[in-house]
Design a protein around this motif. Structure first.
Motif, PDB file in Angstrom:
ATOM      1  N   GLU A  23       0.801  -1.301  -0.040  1.00 19.72           N
ATOM      2  CA  GLU A  23       0.121   0.105  -0.168  1.00 19.72           C
ATOM      3  C   GLU A  23       0.686   1.443   0.001  1.00 19.72           C
ATOM      4  OE1 GLU A  23      -3.970  -1.437   2.438  1.00 19.72           O
ATOM      5  OE2 GLU A  23      -2.240  -0.923   3.582  1.00 19.72           O
ATOM      6  N   ALA A  24       2.060   1.383   0.732  1.00 21.85           N
ATOM      7  CA  ALA A  24       2.798   2.516   1.010  1.00 21.85           C
ATOM      8  C   ALA A  24       3.381   2.570  -0.597  1.00 21.85           C
ATOM      9  CB  ALA A  24       3.721   2.276   2.006  1.00 21.85           C
ATOM     10  N   ASP A  25       3.801   1.434  -1.099  1.00 21.77           N
ATOM     11  CA  ASP A  25       4.461   1.463  -2.518  1.00 21.77           C
ATOM     12  C   ASP A  25       3.507   2.000  -3.595  1.00 21.77           C
ATOM     13  OD1 ASP A  25       6.952   0.886  -1.545  1.00 21.77           O
ATOM     14  OD2 ASP A  25       6.605  -1.313  -2.349  1.00 21.77           O
ATOM     15  N   LEU A  26       2.340   1.720  -3.414  1.00 20.59           N
ATOM     16  CA  LEU A  26       1.226   2.017  -4.519  1.00 20.59           C
ATOM     17  C   LEU A  26       0.921   3.687  -4.190  1.00 20.59           C
ATOM     18  CD1 LEU A  26      -0.756   1.523  -6.537  1.00 20.59           C
ATOM     19  CD2 LEU A  26      -2.507   0.730  -4.685  1.00 20.59           C
ATOM     20  N   LEU A  27       0.938   4.083  -2.832  1.00 20.77           N
ATOM     21  CA  LEU A  27       0.432   5.181  -2.785  1.00 20.77           C
ATOM     22  C   LEU A  27       1.538   6.242  -3.139  1.00 20.77           C
ATOM     23  CD1 LEU A  27      -1.530   7.252  -1.442  1.00 20.77           C
ATOM     24  CD2 LEU A  27      -0.668   6.959   0.670  1.00 20.77           C
ATOM     25  N   SER A  28       2.917   5.850  -3.115  1.00 22.61           N
ATOM     26  CA  SER A  28       3.857   6.703  -3.146  1.00 22.61           C
ATOM     27  C   SER A  28       4.238   6.609  -4.957  1.00 22.61           C
ATOM     28  CB  SER A  28       5.560   6.173  -2.658  1.00 22.61           C
ATOM     29  OG  SER A  28       5.283   6.135  -1.431  1.00 22.61           O
TER      30      SER A  28
END
Length: 194
Positions: A23-28
């Motif tokens: 999720e953090a990768d996708l949001l970034s």
């Protein structure tokens, strides 16, 4: 993503949550793409010699051609009815307002996006935001949702689901995830989620 938890402190409220690594990768990635779109729009503005002399920045005077950027940087004025003189006065007003204010709007969007990128946990996990950080997250996530919603042609009536074989089906799931992330954060900012 976990729900947001509002914690009152001596220096104001803090907002806690956690993101999985993906999720953090996708949001970034989504927010970085948004920054790239804003940079492209800003770099397409013509050079204004008067702005260089006065220090007053100006931007594009014409609306974006791309539907996604049109959604992120809409016209300032829309006449309630058709004017007997035609659309010229509205276009002229929009052109002047866009030239004067678009650089500031892009700056505000960029600042919010950069603040989100600076506070998202790079490998996922628990994190905590100040109230200013949380406001930046709401703004940046909203911009990503607007962009993604435009690409998915989401209007007032949906779609709620796309067929599994549709090439954008996964993107709709991401849009809905961003909607939940933003909604829970807004509720927490308003003091409702504890």
């Amino acid at each position: 993503m976990r729900k947001w938890k509002r914690v009152e402190g001596g220096d104001g409220p803090r907002f806690r949550s956690a993101l999985a690594a993906h999720e953090a990768d996708l949001l970034s990635s989504l927010v970085s793409s948004l920054l790239g779109m804003l940079d492209d729009r800003e770099s397409s503005a013509p050079v204004d010699e008067l702005a260089e002399i006065t220090g007053i920045r100006t931007g594009n005077s014409v609306p974006p051609q791309d539907d996604t950027m049109k959604r992120l940087l809409p016209d300032f004025y829309r006449p309630a009815t058709d004017h007997p003189a035609g659309s010229g006065p509205a276009e002229s007003l929009n052109s002047a307002l866009r030239s004067l204010h678009e650089p500031e709007i892009i700056d505000a969007k960029r600042t919010a996006a950069q603040r989100l990128l600076a506070t998202v946990p790079p490998a996922g996990g628990k994190f905590e935001l100040s109230e200013d950080d949380a406001q930046a997250w709401v703004s940046a996530v909203n911009d990503v949702r607007l962009a993604l919603g435009t690409m998915l042609e989401i209007g007032p009536d949906g779609p709620d689901r796309l067929p599994h074989e549709h090439p954008m089906a996964g993107h709709l799931d991401v849009y809905q995830w961003l909607t939940v992330l933003q909604e829970y954060l807004v509720v927490s900012l308003m003091g409702g989620a504890r």
